[in-house]
Design a protein around this motif. Structure first.
Motif, short mmCIF file in Angstrom:
data_model
loop_
_atom_site.label_atom_id
_atom_site.label_comp_id
_atom_site.label_asym_id
_atom_site.label_seq_id
_atom_site.Cartn_x
_atom_site.Cartn_y
_atom_site.Cartn_z
N UNK A 129 0.91 -1.11 0.09
CA UNK A 129 -0.06 0.03 -0.04
C UNK A 129 0.96 1.39 -0.06
N UNK A 130 0.61 2.07 -0.86
CA UNK A 130 1.45 3.33 -0.98
C UNK A 130 0.52 4.70 -0.93
N UNK A 131 1.19 5.78 -0.55
CA UNK A 131 0.48 7.08 -0.74
C UNK A 131 1.33 8.16 -1.51
N UNK A 132 0.80 8.49 -2.64
CA UNK A 132 1.34 9.27 -3.68
C UNK A 132 0.98 10.71 -3.60
N UNK A 133 1.62 11.83 -3.50
CA UNK A 133 1.08 13.04 -3.56
C UNK A 133 1.25 13.65 -4.75
N UNK A 134 0.21 14.36 -5.59
CA UNK A 134 0.21 14.82 -7.06
C UNK A 134 -0.43 16.45 -6.80
N UNK A 135 0.32 17.20 -7.58
CA UNK A 135 -0.51 18.60 -7.69
C UNK A 135 -1.18 18.70 -9.06
N UNK A 136 -2.22 18.86 -9.17
CA UNK A 136 -3.12 18.77 -10.25
C UNK A 136 -3.82 20.33 -10.61
N UNK A 137 -3.63 20.49 -11.72
CA UNK A 137 -4.68 21.92 -12.19
C UNK A 137 -6.14 21.92 -11.92
N UNK A 138 -6.83 22.85 -11.86
CA UNK A 138 -8.00 22.79 -11.60
C UNK A 138 -8.71 23.80 -12.63
N UNK A 139 -9.38 23.06 -13.74
CA UNK A 139 -9.88 23.67 -14.85
C UNK A 139 -11.66 23.74 -14.88
N UNK A 140 -12.06 25.09 -15.36
CA UNK A 140 -13.50 25.23 -15.53
C UNK A 140 -13.82 24.69 -16.85
N UNK A 141 -15.11 23.91 -16.80
CA UNK A 141 -15.57 23.35 -18.09
C UNK A 141 -16.96 23.99 -18.30
N UNK A 142 -17.23 23.82 -19.78
CA UNK A 142 -18.68 24.29 -20.06
C UNK A 142 -18.40 25.23 -21.16
N UNK A 143 -19.75 25.96 -21.41
CA UNK A 143 -19.72 27.02 -22.63
C UNK A 143 -18.87 28.27 -22.09
N UNK A 144 -19.08 28.57 -20.71
CA UNK A 144 -18.34 29.90 -20.29
C UNK A 144 -17.10 29.27 -19.64
N UNK A 145 -16.42 28.60 -19.87
CA UNK A 145 -15.37 28.31 -19.04
C UNK A 145 -14.19 29.01 -19.50
N UNK A 146 -14.05 29.78 -20.59
CA UNK A 146 -12.99 30.69 -20.89
C UNK A 146 -13.24 32.08 -20.24
N UNK A 147 -14.44 32.47 -19.70
CA UNK A 147 -14.38 33.52 -18.80
C UNK A 147 -14.26 33.33 -17.48
N UNK A 148 -14.25 32.12 -17.13
CA UNK A 148 -14.19 31.89 -15.54
C UNK A 148 -12.64 31.96 -15.15
N UNK A 149 -12.36 32.45 -14.03
CA UNK A 149 -11.00 32.46 -13.26
C UNK A 149 -11.26 31.48 -12.23
N UNK A 150 -10.32 30.47 -11.91
CA UNK A 150 -10.50 29.39 -10.95
C UNK A 150 -9.43 29.73 -10.04
N UNK A 151 -9.77 29.85 -8.68
CA UNK A 151 -8.75 30.29 -7.52
C UNK A 151 -9.05 29.45 -6.33
N UNK A 152 -8.21 28.37 -6.14
CA UNK A 152 -6.67 28.25 -6.67
C UNK A 152 -6.68 27.43 -7.64
N UNK A 153 -5.79 27.72 -8.66
CA UNK A 153 -5.84 27.02 -10.04
C UNK A 153 -5.20 25.68 -9.96
N UNK A 154 -4.84 25.27 -8.86
CA UNK A 154 -4.38 23.95 -8.69
C UNK A 154 -4.47 23.21 -7.25
N UNK A 155 -4.68 21.87 -7.15
CA UNK A 155 -4.84 21.41 -5.73
C UNK A 155 -3.87 20.11 -5.58
N UNK A 156 -3.60 19.91 -4.09
CA UNK A 156 -2.84 18.85 -4.11
C UNK A 156 -3.56 17.39 -3.77
N UNK A 157 -3.52 16.41 -4.37
CA UNK A 157 -4.34 15.10 -4.17
C UNK A 157 -3.46 14.06 -3.57
N UNK A 158 -4.03 13.35 -2.75
CA UNK A 158 -3.17 11.87 -2.08
C UNK A 158 -3.90 11.10 -2.64
#
Length: 211
Positions: free
Chosen positions: A166-195
């Protein structure tokens, strides 16, 4: 076949010879050349008594003089095997399911009524503890003692218990908006840490798809 386990046999002869019978109990051996039905009445002649004839005694009669035997049709079937194994891994490890059995099925012989209701056969119960590596073990199959004449081929199967760490691996993944208005959406924070926690192989495969 069902038959009485004991009958009474009377002997005559010298006392010493009669006492000698206590050292090795006589038996009655009856040969049945053919079975004519589910139930048969079979006579028990005194000349079928097996004993030490050097004792100088002789059987005079058997009680009862005949027995009723019940016969049952026999059958064979291929039946899947289930491993009755309790596998307990050591800390930091996990047992990979399913537990492997080789061969996966065996041939069971026995009374037809029992065979027809048999859906699987289990190995004997085995407990394995503190496992850190793959375990391979030959385990006998468990036949019920209440079923007369039951047998199995082969009498044991190879059971394999596979483990992984059994292992634990930590990764930094970007957060992105999806959908028709995704281009005008600002995401904060733009990344999260996932275990990622789990079996080493599965964690590696998932991490590869996320990268």
């Amino acid at each position: 076949v069902e038959s009485p386990e004991q009958v009474a046999t009377t002997f005559q002869g010298p006392t010493r010879g009669l006492l000698g019978l206590l050292l090795e109990e006589p038996t009655v051996s009856v040969q049945i050349d053919s079975v004519t039905g589910e139930r048969m009445r079979v006579p028990l002649p005194v000349d079928r008594v097996v004993y030490d004839r050097e004792l100088g005694v002789a059987p005079t009669f058997i009680t009862p003089p005949a027995v009723d035997l019940r016969f049952e049709r026999r059958k064979s079937a291929r039946v899947p095997v289930v491993a009755d194994v309790e596998a307990i891994p050591a800390a930091g490890y996990t047992v990979l399911q399913p537990i492997e059995v080789e061969p996966e099925s065996v041939t069971v012989h026995g009374p037809a009524r029992w065979i027809e209701g048999l859906t699987r056969i289990s190995t004997r119960s085995v407990r394995l503890e503190d496992l850190t590596n793959t375990v391979m073990r030959d385990i006998p199959l468990d036949l019920p003692a209440t079923v007369r004449g039951a047998r199995v081929e082969p009498t044991a199967v190879l059971v394999t218990v596979n483990l992984d760490s059994l292992v634990v691996r930590q990764m930094r993944l970007p957060v992105r908006a999806t959908g028709a208005a995704a281009a005008s959406v600002r995401v904060r924070p733009d990344s999260v840490t996932v275990d990622l926690r789990g079996v080493a192989e599965a964690v590696a495969e998932l991490a590869e798809t996320l990268e």
